[in-house]
Design a protein around this motif. Structure first.
Motif, mmCIF file in Angstrom:
data_model
loop_
_atom_site.group_PDB
_atom_site.id
_atom_site.type_symbol
_atom_site.label_atom_id
_atom_site.label_comp_id
_atom_site.label_asym_id
_atom_site.label_seq_id
_atom_site.Cartn_x
_atom_site.Cartn_y
_atom_site.Cartn_z
ATOM 1 N N GLY A 121 0.815 -1.207 0.000
ATOM 2 C CA GLY A 121 0.000 0.000 0.000
ATOM 3 C C GLY A 121 0.851 1.260 0.000
ATOM 4 N N THR A 122 0.185 2.395 0.125
ATOM 5 C CA THR A 122 0.872 3.681 0.122
ATOM 6 C C THR A 122 1.496 3.934 1.489
ATOM 7 N N VAL A 123 2.811 4.023 1.542
ATOM 8 C CA VAL A 123 3.525 4.134 2.811
ATOM 9 C C VAL A 123 3.196 5.431 3.534
ATOM 10 N N THR A 124 3.087 6.528 2.810
ATOM 11 C CA THR A 124 2.809 7.812 3.445
ATOM 12 C C THR A 124 1.494 7.763 4.219
ATOM 13 N N LYS A 125 0.482 7.162 3.636
ATOM 14 C CA LYS A 125 -0.823 7.070 4.298
ATOM 15 C C LYS A 125 -0.738 6.184 5.542
ATOM 16 N N ILE A 126 -0.004 5.081 5.449
ATOM 17 C CA ILE A 126 0.141 4.163 6.573
ATOM 18 C C ILE A 126 0.898 4.840 7.718
ATOM 19 N N LEU A 127 1.947 5.589 7.389
ATOM 20 C CA LEU A 127 2.703 6.308 8.413
ATOM 21 C C LEU A 127 1.837 7.347 9.119
ATOM 22 N N ALA A 128 1.024 8.063 8.352
ATOM 23 C CA ALA A 128 0.156 9.080 8.941
ATOM 24 C C ALA A 128 -0.830 8.454 9.916
ATOM 25 N N ALA A 129 -1.357 7.288 9.573
ATOM 26 C CA ALA A 129 -2.315 6.616 10.447
ATOM 27 C C ALA A 129 -1.638 6.098 11.715
ATOM 28 N N TYR A 130 -0.409 5.603 11.599
ATOM 29 C CA TYR A 130 0.286 5.044 12.766
ATOM 30 C C TYR A 130 0.776 6.131 13.711
ATOM 31 N N PHE A 131 1.456 7.131 13.170
ATOM 32 C CA PHE A 131 2.001 8.193 14.019
ATOM 33 C C PHE A 131 0.959 9.277 14.317
ATOM 34 N N TRP A 132 -0.175 9.221 13.638
ATOM 35 C CA TRP A 132 -1.305 10.102 13.844
ATOM 36 C C TRP A 132 -0.936 11.579 13.701
ATOM 37 N N GLU A 133 -0.385 11.883 12.553
ATOM 38 C CA GLU A 133 -0.119 13.258 12.162
ATOM 39 C C GLU A 133 0.079 13.284 10.649
ATOM 40 N N PRO A 134 -0.117 14.437 10.024
ATOM 41 C CA PRO A 134 0.117 14.519 8.580
ATOM 42 C C PRO A 134 1.578 14.225 8.256
ATOM 43 N N VAL A 135 1.807 13.601 7.118
ATOM 44 C CA VAL A 135 3.159 13.282 6.679
ATOM 45 C C VAL A 135 3.415 13.978 5.350
ATOM 46 N N GLU A 136 4.508 14.734 5.297
ATOM 47 C CA GLU A 136 4.877 15.418 4.072
ATOM 48 C C GLU A 136 6.050 14.712 3.401
ATOM 49 N N VAL A 137 6.099 14.818 2.088
ATOM 50 C CA VAL A 137 7.215 14.282 1.315
ATOM 51 C C VAL A 137 8.080 15.459 0.895
ATOM 52 N N ARG A 138 9.285 15.522 1.432
ATOM 53 C CA ARG A 138 10.195 16.622 1.126
ATOM 54 C C ARG A 138 11.291 16.125 0.184
ATOM 55 N N THR A 139 11.316 16.652 -1.014
ATOM 56 C CA THR A 139 12.306 16.244 -2.004
ATOM 57 C C THR A 139 13.640 16.943 -1.727
ATOM 58 N N LEU A 140 14.700 16.153 -1.561
ATOM 59 C CA LEU A 140 16.033 16.697 -1.314
ATOM 60 C C LEU A 140 16.852 16.793 -2.591
#
Length: 207
Positions: free
Chosen positions: A54-73
């Protein structure tokens, strides 16, 4: 980072048992540089992340319970020095590489880093330029493209955490997985996601 993909066996030969099985009794994953780690010693949520399709960003947001941003370096086109068997790239082929952080918006904690190699010529034209211009992320591309796609995990393991240049800064080890995204029956994107082991152990202990 691209160098880690050179001289790898074909995808059909590369997959480890834990790549496709959610439970592996007595299973281990290799430590880069030698040795192994028992999969059972990993925090449960981290084990789940290694095999999810599945989509990792969505899973992380649900587990840590906060919005997750993708920052391109980093994002740039480069020529492969040697063949990358996993996505059928030949030496001197032009690919887009991208390095990014997945970070909590509220806490600023880095939950993961991701390094991608992308065959942009195989991405539908309607999405290609938007991806290059960073208007959309890879997850959105896959979700909205309407094309048949799936993720195939090729490698999992443990390695020393990277430090510096705003990358994963936790000391100790990080657990990684490498998978490719197949679109329209062709390997198009190769991604290595790395997760700081101390953070996930600390989070598991707090739950």
């Amino acid at each position: 980072m691209v160098q880690r993909y050179y001289d790898k066996p074909p995808g059909s030969q590369a997959r480890t048992p834990f790549s496709s099985e959610g439970f592996l009794r007595g299973g281990t994953i290799p430590r880069r540089g030698g040795g192994e780690m028992y999969i059972s010693d990993l925090p449960p949520f981290l084990r789940a992340l290694l095999v999810t399709d599945g989509t990792v960003t969505k899973i992380l947001a649900a587990y840590f319970w906060e919005p997750v941003e993708v920052r391109t370096l980093q994002q740039e086109f480069t020529a492969a020095e040697r063949r990358i068997e996993w996505i059928h790239v030949d030496a001197n082929d032009r690919v887009l590489i991208r390095r990014a952080l997945l970070r909590g918006v509220d806490s600023a904690r880095v939950f993961a880093s991701a390094f991608s190699v992308i065959r942009t010529e195989l991405i539908p034209a309607t999405f290609r330029q938007r991806l290059i211009d960073r208007e959309i992320g890879i997850g959105v591309l896959i979700r909205d493209s309407g094309l048949e796609s799936y993720r195939e995990v090729l490698e999992v393991g443990v390695e020393p955490a990277r430090t510096g240049d705003d990358d994963l800064t936790s000391r100790g080890e990080q657990v990684f997985r490498t998978y490719r995204i197949i679109i329209d029956q062709r390997p198009v994107i190769l991604i290595t996601e790395s997760f700081p082991l101390p953070l996930y152990r600390k989070q598991a202990a707090a739950v």
